[in-house]
Motif scaffolding. Structure first.
Motif, short mmCIF file in Angstrom:
data_model
loop_
_atom_site.label_atom_id
_atom_site.label_comp_id
_atom_site.label_asym_id
_atom_site.label_seq_id
_atom_site.Cartn_x
_atom_site.Cartn_y
_atom_site.Cartn_z
N GLN A 199 0.85 -1.20 0.00
CA GLN A 199 0.00 0.00 0.00
C GLN A 199 0.88 1.24 0.00
O GLN A 199 0.55 2.23 -0.64
CB GLN A 199 -0.92 -0.02 1.22
CG GLN A 199 -1.92 1.13 1.18
CD GLN A 199 -2.95 1.03 2.30
OE1 GLN A 199 -2.92 0.12 3.08
NE2 GLN A 199 -3.85 1.98 2.34
N LYS A 200 2.01 1.18 0.68
CA LYS A 200 2.93 2.32 0.73
C LYS A 200 3.42 2.62 -0.68
O LYS A 200 3.54 3.77 -1.07
CB LYS A 200 4.11 1.97 1.66
CG LYS A 200 5.00 3.11 1.96
CD LYS A 200 4.33 4.03 2.94
CE LYS A 200 5.33 5.01 3.50
NZ LYS A 200 4.75 5.99 4.32
N LYS A 201 3.71 1.55 -1.44
CA LYS A 201 4.16 1.70 -2.82
C LYS A 201 3.10 2.43 -3.65
O LYS A 201 3.41 3.32 -4.41
CB LYS A 201 4.46 0.33 -3.42
CG LYS A 201 4.91 0.37 -4.86
CD LYS A 201 5.13 -1.03 -5.39
CE LYS A 201 5.39 -1.02 -6.87
NZ LYS A 201 5.49 -2.36 -7.43
N TRP A 202 1.83 2.03 -3.45
CA TRP A 202 0.74 2.67 -4.20
C TRP A 202 0.58 4.12 -3.78
O TRP A 202 0.30 4.99 -4.60
CB TRP A 202 -0.57 1.91 -3.99
CG TRP A 202 -0.57 0.56 -4.67
CD1 TRP A 202 -0.64 -0.65 -4.07
CD2 TRP A 202 -0.47 0.29 -6.07
NE1 TRP A 202 -0.59 -1.65 -4.99
CE2 TRP A 202 -0.50 -1.11 -6.23
CE3 TRP A 202 -0.37 1.09 -7.21
CZ2 TRP A 202 -0.42 -1.71 -7.45
CZ3 TRP A 202 -0.31 0.46 -8.43
CH2 TRP A 202 -0.33 -0.92 -8.55
N GLU A 203 0.77 4.37 -2.49
CA GLU A 203 0.63 5.76 -2.02
C GLU A 203 1.73 6.63 -2.61
O GLU A 203 1.47 7.76 -3.03
CB GLU A 203 0.70 5.80 -0.48
CG GLU A 203 -0.53 5.23 0.19
CD GLU A 203 -0.39 5.13 1.70
OE1 GLU A 203 0.67 5.53 2.24
OE2 GLU A 203 -1.35 4.66 2.34
N VAL A 204 2.96 6.08 -2.68
CA VAL A 204 4.07 6.83 -3.28
C VAL A 204 3.79 7.07 -4.75
O VAL A 204 3.96 8.18 -5.26
CB VAL A 204 5.41 6.06 -3.09
CG1 VAL A 204 6.51 6.67 -3.93
CG2 VAL A 204 5.80 6.05 -1.62
N GLU A 205 3.31 6.04 -5.44
CA GLU A 205 2.97 6.17 -6.87
C GLU A 205 1.87 7.20 -7.07
O GLU A 205 1.92 8.03 -7.96
CB GLU A 205 2.54 4.81 -7.43
CG GLU A 205 1.99 4.87 -8.84
CD GLU A 205 2.93 4.31 -9.89
OE1 GLU A 205 2.65 4.51 -11.05
OE2 GLU A 205 3.93 3.70 -9.52
#
Length: 170
Positions: A2-8
């Motif tokens: 989810q952190k990856k998606w938030e960064v993206e």
């Protein structure tokens, strides 16, 4: 994940803001150049009419003025051509920015959809873990009962042997 998606998502938001600012700047530049182009066309038209007046001989010492006006007209026409090419390039850039913005929006929607799907899957996992615990509880209880029954049988067997020993001695 989810952190990856938030960064993206944040990266896409930043890119979207940057592209929107560039798009607005390009739009204002195009408007400004349209105004300049219109002014140049008016000036060119005025110069052409002055040249035609000069050719008809209505003004004294027009030969030098006509040459200057022709040179100025040529210069303005060249500037006009350059501005037209610049406008064409800016329109192309504008179209690219619009496409990039649309792609950014598409990705943002995809991320939202994937986040929703991820949340749904996490909920399903939690629900399945709870069901597994509920299913394992009776099984564990059965194993505990089987274990206790085995112990009781061992005690009963031992007691039976003691009784047999006592009876055989009598």
């Amino acid at each position: 994940m989810q952190k990856k998606w938030e960064v993206e998502l944040q990266t896409l938001k930043n890119n979207n803001a940057r592209l929107t600012a560039a798009l607005q700047e390009s739009t204002s530049n195009v408007d400004e150049w349209k105004k300049q182009l219109h002014a140049y066309k008016e000036e060119c038209s005025s110069l052409k009419s002055q040249i035609s007046e000069g050719k008809s001989g209505t003004r004294p010492d027009t030969k030098t003025e006509i040459q200057e006006l022709k040179a100025r007209t040529g210069s303005l026409q060249q500037e006009n051509s350059q501005k037209d090419m610049e406008m064409s390039l800016l329109k192309d850039q504008l179209n690219e920015l619009k496409m990039a913005k649309q792609e950014s929006e598409t990705r943002r929607e995809r991320i939202k959809m994937l986040e929703s799907e991820q949340t749904s899957l996490q909920d399903k996992i939690q629900m399945l873990e709870e069901q597994l615990q509920l299913l394992q509880k009776p099984h564990q209880e059965a194993l505990d009962l089987q274990d206790e029954l085995g112990k009781q049988l061992l005690k009963a067997t031992a007691l039976n042997e003691q009784i047999m020993n006592v009876l055989s001695k009598t």
